[in-house]
Design a protein around this motif. Structure first.
Motif, mmCIF file in Angstrom:
data_model
loop_
_atom_site.group_PDB
_atom_site.id
_atom_site.type_symbol
_atom_site.label_atom_id
_atom_site.label_comp_id
_atom_site.label_asym_id
_atom_site.label_seq_id
_atom_site.Cartn_x
_atom_site.Cartn_y
_atom_site.Cartn_z
ATOM 1 N N UNK A 1 0.781 -1.308 -0.065
ATOM 2 C CA UNK A 1 -0.082 -0.088 -0.021
ATOM 3 C C UNK A 1 0.815 1.306 -0.054
ATOM 4 N N UNK A 2 0.685 2.174 -0.688
ATOM 5 C CA UNK A 2 1.332 3.389 -0.829
ATOM 6 C C UNK A 2 1.474 4.100 0.630
ATOM 7 N N UNK A 3 2.935 4.470 0.813
ATOM 8 C CA UNK A 3 3.364 4.808 2.141
ATOM 9 C C UNK A 3 2.672 5.969 2.468
ATOM 10 N N UNK A 4 2.162 6.978 1.710
ATOM 11 C CA UNK A 4 1.587 8.119 1.908
ATOM 12 C C UNK A 4 0.245 7.939 2.706
ATOM 13 N N UNK A 5 -0.482 6.580 2.274
ATOM 14 C CA UNK A 5 -1.603 6.410 2.967
ATOM 15 C C UNK A 5 -1.521 5.607 4.105
ATOM 16 N N UNK A 6 -0.378 4.338 4.061
ATOM 17 C CA UNK A 6 -0.444 3.380 5.016
ATOM 18 C C UNK A 6 0.275 3.909 6.299
ATOM 19 N N UNK A 7 1.397 4.673 5.909
ATOM 20 C CA UNK A 7 1.884 5.310 7.005
ATOM 21 C C UNK A 7 1.449 6.557 7.700
ATOM 22 N N UNK A 8 0.758 7.174 6.982
ATOM 23 C CA UNK A 8 -0.010 8.172 7.898
ATOM 24 C C UNK A 8 -1.042 7.748 8.745
ATOM 25 N N UNK A 9 -1.518 6.693 8.348
ATOM 26 C CA UNK A 9 -2.727 5.848 9.425
ATOM 27 C C UNK A 9 -1.973 5.544 10.677
ATOM 28 N N UNK A 10 -0.762 4.937 10.528
ATOM 29 C CA UNK A 10 0.126 4.287 11.774
ATOM 30 C C UNK A 10 0.684 5.776 12.409
ATOM 31 N N UNK A 11 0.904 6.669 11.892
ATOM 32 C CA UNK A 11 1.423 7.949 12.352
ATOM 33 C C UNK A 11 0.190 8.500 13.232
#
Length: 318
Positions: free
Chosen positions: A64-74
């Protein structure tokens, strides 16, 4: 810890996610051919549960694109940190309330043992929010760790004011260290002698070293808001006014004269070193050091070496 460890990813999880960013979509067999470590399937399951990858029929794994996936975790990590901060505030309020109820109120904690003192030393430095004041003299606990902690504070925008004892400035490599810290934003001054080793965090906490020898007798005081803390703050401010600045920048009045080498020379003159020691610190010969000292004294119209350092330092005092 991996670079994404702050949001809960283990090093292997981060590495596998990076592989999938490059190779998506990929089957289990394709990933196994490029993944040299064990536990591939559990790692894939963990990444899927965190929303970093998706699995379709086959199974076929896609990052999954980092901009989406990592934003959720952040965002989740930020919410967790806010809850931790709120809980820490509640515990601090409860602690202060209990302290106020004691008779007499708790003003001073006694910390004994080298390990315990060093631990509190590190904690207190990192607890600064607006300002750290320090009287720097022996003993120098974990100097590399202290430098790292100071840089961390400066990176966070915390004001750091340090008064060094002359003995430290004269130590091998110390001047370069001070210069680096000043370059990072530290405000540094020097005095011939300091009365104590002291750290003051904002206006709410201080660490005062009592004993540092022998190792089993190391002791320090942690001082909470009180008249004693206010007195230590006034002591620091009085010493700060008397101290002379180190790590001087070139003067706007005569930038051609006040080179970086002159700034180092001024600091060394203030430290009271011999010509031989100054030559070693500057990495030049004895005669070259003597010539530079004579030139600086002549330029400043000073009669003594120390007078030259004082005059030059005061001309740069902010």
């Amino acid at each position: 810890m991996s670079s994404l460890g702050a949001i809960g990813l283990a090093p292997d999880e981060e590495a596998l996610y990076e592989v999938l960013l490059d190779r998506s979509p990929a089957t289990l067999d394709q990933l196994a051919a490029t993944w040299p470590r064990a536990g591939l399937e559990p790692l894939l399951a963990s990444l899927e549960s965190r929303g970093l990858i998706s699995a379709s029929a086959g199974p076929l794994y896609t990052a999954v694109a980092p901009e989406i996936a990592l934003d959720v975790l952040l965002l989740a990590a930020e919410r967790d940190l806010l809850r931790v901060r709120e809980r820490a505030r509640e515990l601090e309020e409860a602690f202060q309330e209990r302290a106020r109820e004691r008779t007499p109120p708790v003003v001073v904690e006694v910390v004994t043992g080298r390990r315990a003192v060093e631990q509190r030393h590190a904690q207190i430095q990192r607890a600064a929010r607006q300002q750290l004041r320090c009287l720097s003299k022996r003993p120098y606990f974990d100097p590399l760790g202290s430098v790292a902690a100071q840089r961390e504070l400066l990176d966070r925008g915390v004001t750091s004011r340090m008064i060094y004892e002359r003995e430290f400035v004269a130590a091998k490599g110390a001047l370069r260290q001070i210069e680096a810290m000043v370059g990072a934003g530290q405000q540094a001054r020097v005095l011939p002698e300091l009365p104590m080793k002291l750290y003051v965090v904002d206006d709410r906490l201080a660490l005062l070293l009592l004993r540092h020898e022998p190792a089993d007798a190391v002791a320090a005081l942690v001082i909470h808001p009180s008249g004693l803390l206010e007195a230590l703050i006034r002591l620091f401010e009085g010493l700060w006014q008397r101290a002379l600045p180190l790590g001087l920048a070139p003067s706007a009045r005569n930038p051609a004269r006040d080179s970086r080498d002159d700034a180092r020379l001024i600091a060394l003159l203030l430290s009271g070193l011999t010509d031989e020691a100054i030559a070693r610190q500057l990495g030049v010969g004895h005669r070259t050091a003597e010539r530079r000292i004579a030139e600086l004294m002549a330029f400043l119209g000073a009669r003594t070496r120390f007078q030259a350092g004082v005059q030059a330092a005061r001309s740069h005092r902010p």
